[in-house]
Design an enzyme around this catalytic site. Sequence first.
Site, PDB file in Angstrom:
ATOM      1  N   ARG A 104       5.266   0.654  -6.396  1.00  0.00           N
ATOM      2  CA  ARG A 104       6.527  -0.066  -6.530  1.00  0.00           C
ATOM      3  C   ARG A 104       7.050  -0.400  -5.145  1.00  0.00           C
ATOM      4  O   ARG A 104       7.256   0.496  -4.330  1.00  0.00           O
ATOM      5  CB  ARG A 104       7.494   0.862  -7.272  1.00  0.00           C
ATOM      6  CG  ARG A 104       8.604   0.181  -7.950  1.00  0.00           C
ATOM      7  CD  ARG A 104       9.306   1.166  -8.856  1.00  0.00           C
ATOM      8  NE  ARG A 104      10.106   2.128  -8.137  1.00  0.00           N
ATOM      9  CZ  ARG A 104      11.290   2.561  -8.536  1.00  0.00           C
ATOM     10  NH1 ARG A 104      11.811   2.104  -9.660  1.00  0.00           N
ATOM     11  NH2 ARG A 104      11.958   3.444  -7.869  1.00  0.00           N
ATOM     12  N   THR A 108      12.011  -4.483  -3.440  1.00  0.00           N
ATOM     13  CA  THR A 108      12.181  -5.334  -4.641  1.00  0.00           C
ATOM     14  C   THR A 108      12.062  -4.537  -5.933  1.00  0.00           C
ATOM     15  O   THR A 108      12.454  -5.024  -6.994  1.00  0.00           O
ATOM     16  CB  THR A 108      11.096  -6.417  -4.671  1.00  0.00           C
ATOM     17  OG1 THR A 108       9.816  -5.763  -4.819  1.00  0.00           O
ATOM     18  CG2 THR A 108      11.087  -7.253  -3.399  1.00  0.00           C
ATOM     19  N   ASP A 200      11.123  11.670  -6.375  1.00  0.00           N
ATOM     20  CA  ASP A 200       9.902  10.855  -6.322  1.00  0.00           C
ATOM     21  C   ASP A 200       8.731  11.684  -6.837  1.00  0.00           C
ATOM     22  O   ASP A 200       8.281  12.630  -6.178  1.00  0.00           O
ATOM     23  CB  ASP A 200       9.657  10.397  -4.872  1.00  0.00           C
ATOM     24  CG  ASP A 200       8.515   9.396  -4.805  1.00  0.00           C
ATOM     25  OD1 ASP A 200       7.410   9.707  -5.318  1.00  0.00           O
ATOM     26  OD2 ASP A 200       8.722   8.304  -4.258  1.00  0.00           O
ATOM     27  N   ASP A 203       5.498  11.859  -4.550  1.00  0.00           N
ATOM     28  CA  ASP A 203       5.703  12.684  -3.355  1.00  0.00           C
ATOM     29  C   ASP A 203       5.772  14.162  -3.716  1.00  0.00           C
ATOM     30  O   ASP A 203       5.224  15.012  -3.009  1.00  0.00           O
ATOM     31  CB  ASP A 203       6.994  12.274  -2.636  1.00  0.00           C
ATOM     32  CG  ASP A 203       6.818  11.004  -1.827  1.00  0.00           C
ATOM     33  OD1 ASP A 203       5.649  10.605  -1.587  1.00  0.00           O
ATOM     34  OD2 ASP A 203       7.828  10.398  -1.437  1.00  0.00           O
TER      35      ASP A 203
END
Length: 209
Positions: A104, A108, A200, A203
Amino acid sequence: MGNVYVLDHPLIQHKLTYIRKEETGTKEFRELVDEVAGLMAYEITRDLPLEPVEIDTPVTKATSHVIAGKKIGIVPILRAGLGMVEGVLRHVPTAKVGHVGLYRDPETLKPHEYYFKMPNDINERELIVVDPMLATGGSANDAISSLKKRGATNIKLMCLIAAPEGVEAVKELHPDVDIYLAALDEKLNEKGYIVPGLGDAGDRLFGTK
Ligand code: PRP
Ligand code: URA
C-alpha cells in the site's frame, strides 16, 4: 450476496487482545497470529462437504466420512498475510498456496501489485485469501480481482481485523465473497490505519519497525 462473519469464539477473542497490545513483541505476535489463523480456519471450513467411505476399523467394517474432494487454496497477501498461512495449513495440510504481492503506497493508500504466483487450477479450488488487516479494502479488492481475472470463482476472505470502510468496499466490488473476521473495528484514522487496530501488521510480524 457475500456475508460478513465475526468469529466471536472466546479463544479467538482472547488471543486477539494480546495481538493488539502494543507491548506484545515480535515472537509472541507471530505465534498468536498463527494460532488465531488456525482457529479461524477451523471455523470457516465448517461448510466443507463430506462424503461417506467404507473402512475397516480393528473391530469391524464401518461407514465413515471424509472431505468430498474439495480442493482448497490459501492465498496470502504479502507480506503480512504470510503470518496466517501455517495456521491454516495445520488444519488443511494438502492445500496449495498461491501468493499475491501487494503493498500500500503510504501517501495514496493505493495498492501496487508486485508478485502473483498461483497453482494452475485456481478455477477448481475454493480459495481463502488471508491478510491480517482489511483497512480501505484496496489490497483485498485488488487481490480478489486478480484472482477472478485468472479464473477463480470461489473465494473467501479471512482477516483478523477490519474497518467498516474496508468491509463496505469489498462487499461493493465483490458481493459474492464471504468475509470472515476476528474483529470489526471502529474506523480508519487519517493515515489509513485501523482504530483501535493493532498497528502495522507486517512490521509487527517481521520486526521491521
Ligand atoms: C497492509 C495489510 C494489508 C493492507 C491493508 O499491508 O497487510 O495488505 O495493508 O490495507 P488496505 O485495506 O487499505 O489496502 P501493507 O501494504 O502495509 O504491506 P505489508 O504487508 O508488506 O506490510
Ligand atoms: N495495514 C496495517 O498493517 N494496519 C492497519 O491498521 C492498516 C493497514
